[in-house]
Design an enzyme around this catalytic site. Structure first.
Site, PDB file in Angstrom:
ATOM      1  N   ARG A  81       7.867  50.885  33.259  1.00  0.00           N
ATOM      2  CA  ARG A  81       9.153  50.356  32.764  1.00  0.00           C
ATOM      3  C   ARG A  81       9.933  49.663  33.879  1.00  0.00           C
ATOM      4  O   ARG A  81      10.609  48.659  33.656  1.00  0.00           O
ATOM      5  CB  ARG A  81       9.968  51.490  32.133  1.00  0.00           C
ATOM      6  CG  ARG A  81       9.340  51.974  30.824  1.00  0.00           C
ATOM      7  CD  ARG A  81      10.082  53.145  30.241  1.00  0.00           C
ATOM      8  NE  ARG A  81      11.435  52.818  29.821  1.00  0.00           N
ATOM      9  CZ  ARG A  81      12.378  53.742  29.595  1.00  0.00           C
ATOM     10  NH1 ARG A  81      12.116  55.012  29.734  1.00  0.00           N
ATOM     11  NH2 ARG A  81      13.590  53.370  29.224  1.00  0.00           N
ATOM     12  N   HIS A 130      23.712  57.992  31.699  1.00  0.00           N
ATOM     13  CA  HIS A 130      22.312  58.407  31.511  1.00  0.00           C
ATOM     14  C   HIS A 130      21.467  58.112  32.749  1.00  0.00           C
ATOM     15  O   HIS A 130      20.240  58.144  32.686  1.00  0.00           O
ATOM     16  CB  HIS A 130      21.706  57.735  30.276  1.00  0.00           C
ATOM     17  CG  HIS A 130      22.259  58.271  28.980  1.00  0.00           C
ATOM     18  ND1 HIS A 130      22.019  57.698  27.755  1.00  0.00           N
ATOM     19  CD2 HIS A 130      23.054  59.342  28.732  1.00  0.00           C
ATOM     20  CE1 HIS A 130      22.637  58.392  26.797  1.00  0.00           C
ATOM     21  NE2 HIS A 130      23.284  59.381  27.367  1.00  0.00           N
ATOM     22  N   THR A 199      25.463  49.889  20.619  1.00  0.00           N
ATOM     23  CA  THR A 199      24.902  51.248  20.579  1.00  0.00           C
ATOM     24  C   THR A 199      24.905  51.779  19.155  1.00  0.00           C
ATOM     25  O   THR A 199      25.831  51.500  18.390  1.00  0.00           O
ATOM     26  CB  THR A 199      25.653  52.230  21.523  1.00  0.00           C
ATOM     27  OG1 THR A 199      25.103  53.553  21.341  1.00  0.00           O
ATOM     28  CG2 THR A 199      27.139  52.267  21.282  1.00  0.00           C
TER      29      THR A 199
HETATM   30  P1  OAD Z   1      19.613  52.521  20.071  1.00  0.00           P
HETATM   31  O1  OAD Z   1      18.251  51.935  20.096  1.00  0.00           O
HETATM   32  O2  OAD Z   1      19.806  53.823  19.407  1.00  0.00           O
HETATM   33  O3  OAD Z   1      20.622  51.502  19.367  1.00  0.00           O
HETATM   34  C1  OAD Z   1      20.692  50.152  19.731  1.00  0.00           C
HETATM   35  C2  OAD Z   1      21.824  49.541  18.937  1.00  0.00           C
HETATM   36  O4  OAD Z   1      21.982  48.209  19.371  1.00  0.00           O
HETATM   37  C3  OAD Z   1      21.586  49.510  17.425  1.00  0.00           C
HETATM   38  O5  OAD Z   1      22.753  49.974  16.775  1.00  0.00           O
HETATM   39  C4  OAD Z   1      21.323  48.033  17.135  1.00  0.00           C
HETATM   40  O6  OAD Z   1      21.811  47.648  15.853  1.00  0.00           O
HETATM   41  C5  OAD Z   1      22.149  47.382  18.226  1.00  0.00           C
HETATM   42  N1  OAD Z   1      21.694  46.041  18.650  1.00  0.00           N
HETATM   43  C6  OAD Z   1      20.425  45.578  18.837  1.00  0.00           C
HETATM   44  N2  OAD Z   1      20.436  44.327  19.306  1.00  0.00           N
HETATM   45  C7  OAD Z   1      21.757  43.952  19.424  1.00  0.00           C
HETATM   46  C8  OAD Z   1      22.430  42.775  19.870  1.00  0.00           C
HETATM   47  N3  OAD Z   1      21.789  41.707  20.320  1.00  0.00           N
HETATM   48  N4  OAD Z   1      23.774  42.799  19.844  1.00  0.00           N
HETATM   49  C9  OAD Z   1      24.478  43.867  19.391  1.00  0.00           C
HETATM   50  N5  OAD Z   1      23.897  45.002  18.980  1.00  0.00           N
HETATM   51  C10 OAD Z   1      22.556  45.058  18.989  1.00  0.00           C
HETATM   52  O7  OAD Z   1      20.135  52.537  21.588  1.00  0.00           O
HETATM   53  P2  OAD Z   1      21.371  53.344  22.206  1.00  0.00           P
HETATM   54  O8  OAD Z   1      22.487  53.435  21.247  1.00  0.00           O
HETATM   55  O9  OAD Z   1      21.626  52.768  23.537  1.00  0.00           O
HETATM   56  O10 OAD Z   1      19.171  58.053  25.886  1.00  0.00           O
HETATM   57  O11 OAD Z   1      20.724  54.775  22.394  1.00  0.00           O
HETATM   58  C11 OAD Z   1      21.475  55.780  23.027  1.00  0.00           C
HETATM   59  C12 OAD Z   1      20.572  56.653  23.844  1.00  0.00           C
HETATM   60  O12 OAD Z   1      19.470  57.094  23.050  1.00  0.00           O
HETATM   61  C13 OAD Z   1      19.903  55.953  25.011  1.00  0.00           C
HETATM   62  O13 OAD Z   1      20.711  55.860  26.157  1.00  0.00           O
HETATM   63  C14 OAD Z   1      18.715  56.834  25.271  1.00  0.00           C
HETATM   64  C15 OAD Z   1      18.247  57.043  23.855  1.00  0.00           C
HETATM   65  O14 OAD Z   1      17.515  58.199  23.624  1.00  0.00           O
HETATM   66  C16 OAD Z   1      18.408  58.702  26.787  1.00  0.00           C
HETATM   67  O15 OAD Z   1      17.287  58.315  27.091  1.00  0.00           O
HETATM   68  C17 OAD Z   1      19.063  59.897  27.374  1.00  0.00           C
END
Ligand code: OAD
Length: 259
Positions: A81, A130, A199
């Site tokens: 990664r 994180h 998010t």
């Molecule tokens: P997710 O994969 O859960 O969510 C990504 C979000 O970004 C979703 O709601 C999508 O709709 C949105 N999205 C995708 N592309 C986009 C764009 N171009 N513009 C705006 N929004 C967009 O990722 P996170 O919310 O970051 O934790 O996940 C939270 C945590 O879960 C991460 O930090 C990680 C994971 O398990 C750990 O590893 C501890």
């Protein structure tokens, strides 16, 4: 209840109330997730096809137990990664968030992202709750290990105690870094504006921060390509890509006249 959901592709105009609140605010907190880095080519976590957790099993790669069981496999996955990130650069969304730090004298960025792209874009007040995939730490002592030399043994060893070195990221079943999380709660409960960007807002305690801000009186808005679990609990949801919406927002905050 948030009944204000604007689709920027369809509606074009940003809500007047949002721009006014953004212009009047003295302090601003932004919470980011994987969606902000999606336009740079970093996979999100929960996308059904390309998401990291759709293709890799959390229990095999992202827990302390997994590392204990097979440290080489986990280390190599993070190396893979890290290598992917070498050619990745911040996108317009990251740069717009760096602009916001220049606009607001009181600004904090809380990120769940471990890719370091916010620093690369120029943000300074960043709370990486994180961790950061580019850093390493001792598996036993939890202390940062700089300048490791990766020799024959994988993972490398901590020069102080001889334990394995691991990436400085938060794994499942692990607590979040204390300072970063305490500071994130403090600034969330004191800000005028709270922006949730890219998010899914389903991982706690990060997902609690917009609610803390809302309960403390902040104007809370989110930018996402789709509605999330918190959309009904905040003031405004703007549907669109962060790489498009955030630059437009900063432009409107700075514009002498708008509409
Ligand atoms: P997710 O994969 O859960 O969510 C990504 C979000 O970004 C979703 O709601 C999508 O709709 C949105 N999205 C995708 N592309 C986009 C764009 N171009 N513009 C705006 N929004 C967009 O990722 P996170 O919310 O970051 O934790 O996940 C939270 C945590 O879960 C991460 O930090 C990680 C994971 O398990 C750990 O590893 C501890």
């Amino acid at each position: 209840m948030n009944l204000k959901i604007i689709d920027i592709e369809r509606d074009k105009d940003f809500p007047e109330e949002t721009i006014t609140r953004l212009r009047e605010a003295k302090s601003c907190v932004v919470l980011t997730g994987a969606g902000v880095s999606a336009e740079s080519g970093v996979p999100t976590f929960r996308d059904a096809l390309t998401g990291t957790w759709s293709n890799f099993n959390v229990e095999e790669f992202a827990t302390p137990e997994a590392f204990r069981k097979n440290p080489k496999k986990v280390w190599e996955w993070y190396e893979y990664r890290r290598n992917l990130l070498k050619d990745i650069n911040p996108n317009e969304g990251h740069y717009a968030i760096a602009e916001l730090e220049k606009i607001y004298s009181d600004f904090w960025l809380v990120t769940q992202n471990i890719d370091g792209l916010h620093h690369k874009a120029g943000n300074k007040n960043v709370l990486e709750i994180h961790g950061n995939i580019c850093r390493n730490k001792c598996f036993e002592e939890n202390t940062i290990v700089d300048n490791i030399s990766v020799g024959e043994e994988i993972p490398p060893r901590c020069p102080d105690c001889g334990s394995y070195v691991r990436p400085d990221v938060v794994w499942f079943h692990e607590p979040l870094p204390k300072y970063e999380m305490e500071k994130a709660i403090e600034v969330s409960s004191q800000c005028d504006i709270f922006i949730v960007a890219g998010t899914s807002a389903i991982v706690y305690p990060a997902a609690e921060l917009p609610i803390i801000a809302k309960n403390a009186g902040a104007y809370v808005m989110e930018i996402n390509i789709e509605e999330t679990l918190i959309s009904t609990q905040i003031d405004m949801t703007i549907l669109g890509k962060t790489g498009i919406v955030l630059p437009k927002l900063t432009e409107l905050i700075m514009a002498k006249e708008w509409k």
